[in-house]
Design a protein around this motif. Structure first.
Motif, PDB file in Angstrom:
ATOM      1  N   GLN A  21       0.879  -1.273   0.035  1.00 37.81           N
ATOM      2  CA  GLN A  21      -0.029  -0.122  -0.021  1.00 37.81           C
ATOM      3  C   GLN A  21       1.018   1.349   0.103  1.00 37.81           C
ATOM      4  O   GLN A  21       0.348   2.263  -0.330  1.00 37.81           O
ATOM      5  CB  GLN A  21      -0.937   0.022   1.208  1.00 37.81           C
ATOM      6  N   PHE A 109     -15.139  12.784   2.827  1.00 40.76           N
ATOM      7  CA  PHE A 109     -14.285  11.480   2.360  1.00 40.76           C
ATOM      8  C   PHE A 109     -13.007  11.710   3.059  1.00 40.76           C
ATOM      9  O   PHE A 109     -12.701  12.771   3.701  1.00 40.76           O
ATOM     10  CB  PHE A 109     -13.786  12.066   0.788  1.00 40.76           C
ATOM     11  N   THR A 110     -12.303  10.473   3.594  1.00 29.91           N
ATOM     12  CA  THR A 110     -11.276  10.437   4.326  1.00 29.91           C
ATOM     13  C   THR A 110     -10.258   9.620   3.702  1.00 29.91           C
ATOM     14  O   THR A 110     -10.276   8.627   2.835  1.00 29.91           O
ATOM     15  CB  THR A 110     -11.511   9.630   5.500  1.00 29.91           C
ATOM     16  N   THR A 111      -8.801  10.098   3.699  1.00 29.18           N
ATOM     17  CA  THR A 111      -7.647   9.562   2.874  1.00 29.18           C
ATOM     18  C   THR A 111      -7.200   8.484   3.772  1.00 29.18           C
ATOM     19  O   THR A 111      -7.435   8.195   5.202  1.00 29.18           O
ATOM     20  CB  THR A 111      -6.504  10.616   2.872  1.00 29.18           C
ATOM     21  N   ALA A 112      -6.300   7.730   3.253  1.00 28.94           N
ATOM     22  CA  ALA A 112      -5.688   6.530   4.016  1.00 28.94           C
ATOM     23  C   ALA A 112      -4.994   7.108   5.155  1.00 28.94           C
ATOM     24  O   ALA A 112      -4.631   6.460   6.217  1.00 28.94           O
ATOM     25  CB  ALA A 112      -4.907   5.835   3.096  1.00 28.94           C
ATOM     26  N   ARG A 119     -15.738  14.712  -0.982  1.00 24.55           N
ATOM     27  CA  ARG A 119     -15.839  14.181  -2.637  1.00 24.55           C
ATOM     28  C   ARG A 119     -17.115  14.729  -3.171  1.00 24.55           C
ATOM     29  O   ARG A 119     -18.351  14.427  -2.676  1.00 24.55           O
ATOM     30  CB  ARG A 119     -15.895  12.673  -2.373  1.00 24.55           C
ATOM     31  N   TYR A 136     -12.022  16.459  -5.098  1.00 20.83           N
ATOM     32  CA  TYR A 136     -11.825  16.079  -3.558  1.00 20.83           C
ATOM     33  C   TYR A 136     -11.116  17.213  -3.112  1.00 20.83           C
ATOM     34  O   TYR A 136     -10.046  17.920  -3.537  1.00 20.83           O
ATOM     35  CB  TYR A 136     -10.791  15.069  -3.543  1.00 20.83           C
ATOM     36  N   ASP A 166     -10.535   7.512  -6.933  1.00 18.73           N
ATOM     37  CA  ASP A 166     -10.521   7.243  -5.662  1.00 18.73           C
ATOM     38  C   ASP A 166      -9.320   6.813  -4.960  1.00 18.73           C
ATOM     39  O   ASP A 166      -8.961   7.368  -3.767  1.00 18.73           O
ATOM     40  CB  ASP A 166     -11.978   6.438  -5.230  1.00 18.73           C
ATOM     41  N   ARG A 167      -8.716   6.143  -5.734  1.00 20.91           N
ATOM     42  CA  ARG A 167      -7.613   5.506  -4.908  1.00 20.91           C
ATOM     43  C   ARG A 167      -6.308   6.428  -5.082  1.00 20.91           C
ATOM     44  O   ARG A 167      -5.845   6.768  -4.003  1.00 20.91           O
ATOM     45  CB  ARG A 167      -6.969   4.431  -5.895  1.00 20.91           C
ATOM     46  N   LYS A 170      -7.450   8.924  -2.254  1.00 19.98           N
ATOM     47  CA  LYS A 170      -7.119   8.180  -1.073  1.00 19.98           C
ATOM     48  C   LYS A 170      -5.754   8.138  -0.237  1.00 19.98           C
ATOM     49  O   LYS A 170      -5.493   8.395   0.761  1.00 19.98           O
ATOM     50  CB  LYS A 170      -7.559   6.688  -1.008  1.00 19.98           C
ATOM     51  N   SER A 171      -4.700   8.417  -1.426  1.00 21.88           N
ATOM     52  CA  SER A 171      -3.472   8.352  -1.111  1.00 21.88           C
ATOM     53  C   SER A 171      -2.853   9.770  -0.798  1.00 21.88           C
ATOM     54  O   SER A 171      -1.923  10.155  -0.430  1.00 21.88           O
ATOM     55  CB  SER A 171      -2.706   7.960  -2.275  1.00 21.88           C
TER      56      SER A 171
END
Length: 176
Positions: A21, A109-112, A119, A136, A166-167, A170-171
């Motif tokens: 990840q 929306f929450t990131t990793a 979002r 975002y 989204d990925r 998310k990063s």
């Protein structure tokens, strides 16, 4: 003994998963103080007059999916800032040549890394094409920096590209 072997294997798998990840081609924007994982196979390009680089996917016949970045100074809460941004788009879409824009969703929306944002999904008709845009909104460094990450593609490619956008979002993380 079997439990110990299972536990060791489980920890090893978790370590590999965590490592996978974290390993990505991280696109860093030093001027904005942030970075994201660029989608695999996407190209990074500079464009004259823009503060940040653009990310481009595989060119299609009519449109090339892309991710772009903007920052702004604004003291509003991130939700209020996102709502104002969406309202502006819905009232002024003709200025950019679109014939219609519709808000599809607006949600937290929450990131990793745990950063909270908003979002927004929009549907636009632009020069006869149906465009899907995911925005975002994030807080940046300092009390009033806001960062907008936008993924744009043809609506027909939504099933494939929404997860890619989204990925990437998310990063998103602020850099030290």
């Amino acid at each position: 003994m079997e439990r110990l072997v299972f536990a060791a294997a489980f920890v090893f798998l978790l370590a590999l998963t965590g490592q996978a990840q974290d390993s990505c081609q991280r696109h860093v924007e030093p001027a904005g103080g942030f970075s994201i994982c660029a989608p695999v196979g996407w190209e990074t390009r500079e464009k004259e007059g823009l503060k940040f680089k653009l990310l481009f996917g595989t060119p299609g016949q009519y449109f090339t999916p892309n991710i772009n970045f903007k920052d702004d100074k604004d003291s509003r809460l991130i939700n209020d800032y996102a709502t104002a941004g969406v309202d502006y788009i819905l009232k002024n879409y003709e200025q950019v040549g679109a014939s219609s824009v519709k808000l599809v969703t607006q949600e937290p929306f929450t990131t990793a890394s745990g950063a909270s944002g908003i979002r927004v999904a929009l549907r636009a008709e632009y020069k006869g094409l149906l465009i899907r845009t995911l925005q975002y909104y994030f807080n940046g460094k300092g009390d009033d920096q806001k960062i907008l990450v936008t993924g744009t593609a043809l609506e027909v490619d939504q099933v494939t590209l929404d997860p890619i956008f989204d990925r990437a979002a998310k990063s998103f993380r602020l850099e030290k």
